[in-house]
Write an enzyme that holds these catalytic residues in place. Sequence first.
Site, short mmCIF file in Angstrom:
data_model
loop_
_atom_site.label_atom_id
_atom_site.label_comp_id
_atom_site.label_asym_id
_atom_site.label_seq_id
_atom_site.Cartn_x
_atom_site.Cartn_y
_atom_site.Cartn_z
N ARG A 47 48.24 41.30 12.43
CA ARG A 47 48.59 42.32 13.06
C ARG A 47 48.92 43.40 11.81
O ARG A 47 48.69 44.63 11.92
CB ARG A 47 50.12 42.15 13.89
CG ARG A 47 50.55 43.51 14.28
CD ARG A 47 51.55 43.53 15.55
NE ARG A 47 52.37 42.50 15.63
CZ ARG A 47 53.27 42.54 14.85
NH1 ARG A 47 53.60 43.58 14.02
NH2 ARG A 47 54.36 41.63 14.81
N TYR A 99 38.66 66.03 24.80
CA TYR A 99 38.57 64.91 25.76
C TYR A 99 39.57 64.88 26.92
O TYR A 99 40.54 64.86 26.41
CB TYR A 99 38.43 63.57 24.71
CG TYR A 99 38.31 62.51 25.32
CD1 TYR A 99 37.28 62.00 26.24
CD2 TYR A 99 39.45 61.53 25.42
CE1 TYR A 99 37.03 60.68 26.74
CE2 TYR A 99 39.29 60.36 26.05
CZ TYR A 99 38.24 59.95 26.82
OH TYR A 99 38.24 58.80 27.27
N ASP A 171 38.86 65.63 16.13
CA ASP A 171 38.54 64.47 16.84
C ASP A 171 36.82 64.43 16.49
O ASP A 171 36.20 65.57 17.21
CB ASP A 171 38.87 64.34 18.25
CG ASP A 171 38.16 63.29 19.06
OD1 ASP A 171 37.21 62.67 18.65
OD2 ASP A 171 38.59 62.93 20.17
N LYS A 195 32.30 54.85 20.54
CA LYS A 195 30.92 55.52 20.74
C LYS A 195 30.10 55.51 19.92
O LYS A 195 29.21 54.41 19.73
CB LYS A 195 31.45 57.10 20.85
CG LYS A 195 32.76 57.31 21.79
CD LYS A 195 32.36 56.77 23.31
CE LYS A 195 33.92 56.89 24.02
NZ LYS A 195 34.74 58.06 23.86
C1 LIG Z 1 36.10 58.31 24.19
C2 LIG Z 1 36.58 59.41 23.48
C3 LIG Z 1 37.90 59.27 23.15
C4 LIG Z 1 38.82 57.95 23.54
O1 LIG Z 1 38.37 56.89 22.90
P1 LIG Z 1 38.46 55.35 23.67
O2 LIG Z 1 38.13 54.44 22.76
O3 LIG Z 1 37.77 55.35 25.00
O4 LIG Z 1 39.93 55.27 24.02
C5 LIG Z 1 38.58 60.19 22.42
N1 LIG Z 1 37.98 61.46 21.96
C6 LIG Z 1 36.74 61.56 22.36
C7 LIG Z 1 35.78 62.66 22.10
C8 LIG Z 1 36.06 60.54 23.03
O5 LIG Z 1 34.60 60.73 23.46
#
Ligand SMILES: *Cc1c(COP(=O)(O)O)cnc(C)c1O
Length: 380
Positions: A47, A99, A171, A195
Amino acid sequence: MKIETLAVHAAHTIDPATGAVSSPIHLSTTFERDAEGTYSRGFMYTRNNNPNRQALEQGISALEGGAAAAAFASGTGASMSIFQALAPGDHVLAHVDAYYGTSRLLREIFQRWGLDVSFIDMSDLGAAEKALHPKTKLAWMETPSNPLLKIVDLAAVARIVHEAGAICVCDNTWAPALQRPFDLGADLVLHSTTKYFGGHCDVLGGVVVSKVENDFFRRIRSIQYEGGAVPSPFDCWLILRGMRTLPWRMRAHSENAMRVADFLSRHRNVSRVHYPGLKSHPGHEIAAKQMSIRSTNAQDKLFGGMLSFEVKDGRDAAMSVAAKTKIFTRATSLGGVESLIEHRASIEGAGTTSPEGLLRLSIGLENAEDLIEDLDQALG
Ligand SMILES: *Cc1c(COP(=O)(O)O)cnc(C)c1O
């Protein structure tokens, strides 16, 4: 090193014990202590740290040009750690088209926890400037935004946020390898590695990269291992494997998306296309300045693999287009090799700001001609 080479070689080592070229997955939760009581090999309990997680963090940090990174079990877990590193009473500026999960996190968890949050349109610099006040500690930028593909001028927002004494988070989930937020003034970069980094819709993860290793980042690091929302060694291994091909995939996603956007913008049943690569997009010029792969002589302008469009007759017509596609899969998420289509308003539910006729596309790595043909028959 140019970005394609960095993606292949960053944090890549030949396993000293076996010579394995692909690194082993270290499932052990605990690591041997030296006779004199130290942990000279750097690992104690998984961890706190793990060889696969450390390699992933070093790899992504190198690719972003940061000083350090902390990996989490999801993108949302990574976002949480940033908000948790603030204190109750702090003021946060967030992009109104951020998001949906991030906005929900702020509304449902962190406003109750004592953060003061203003949601504003960050593509409007005047609005951002007006919303800043002495307690503002952090501004959350996201570009291109979701699902309207609004473009935030990262350098301009970072300048006014820094003047107000706050820090900037970007982000960068939608434009990894294309956009270098640290060069434009961001202090932290967030990725949902679920993603494009993972790239194959088969692993969940997130990472926070910091431009410098300061006290704020050390708080995030301690939230990571004391809070425990850490990724598994196998997840880390998969995401790092995805990173090896990331720049080339981003190039292909972007080229396909440009062709699909161009086709949709000329279709009689489509009223609007939201894609920053189109000259008609209000953020096109800023996107052209801040999105590219710089490693080629031509400095290719690449605008990412995500776009959305509005079907002329609203919700029912949009649902029917999504129902008729054969190559596009009806599913949420993005960044995989397969193209996805999604009716955002019904996924987001109550409080959505998505237009009812809007469909969001994650453009995959199929041949663009097949994707265009599929959309043409569905729209027809
Ligand atoms: C999917 C996404 C997130 C969140 O990520 P998870 O891995 O689903 O928790 C945050 N920001 C953006 C722009 C996203 O597309």
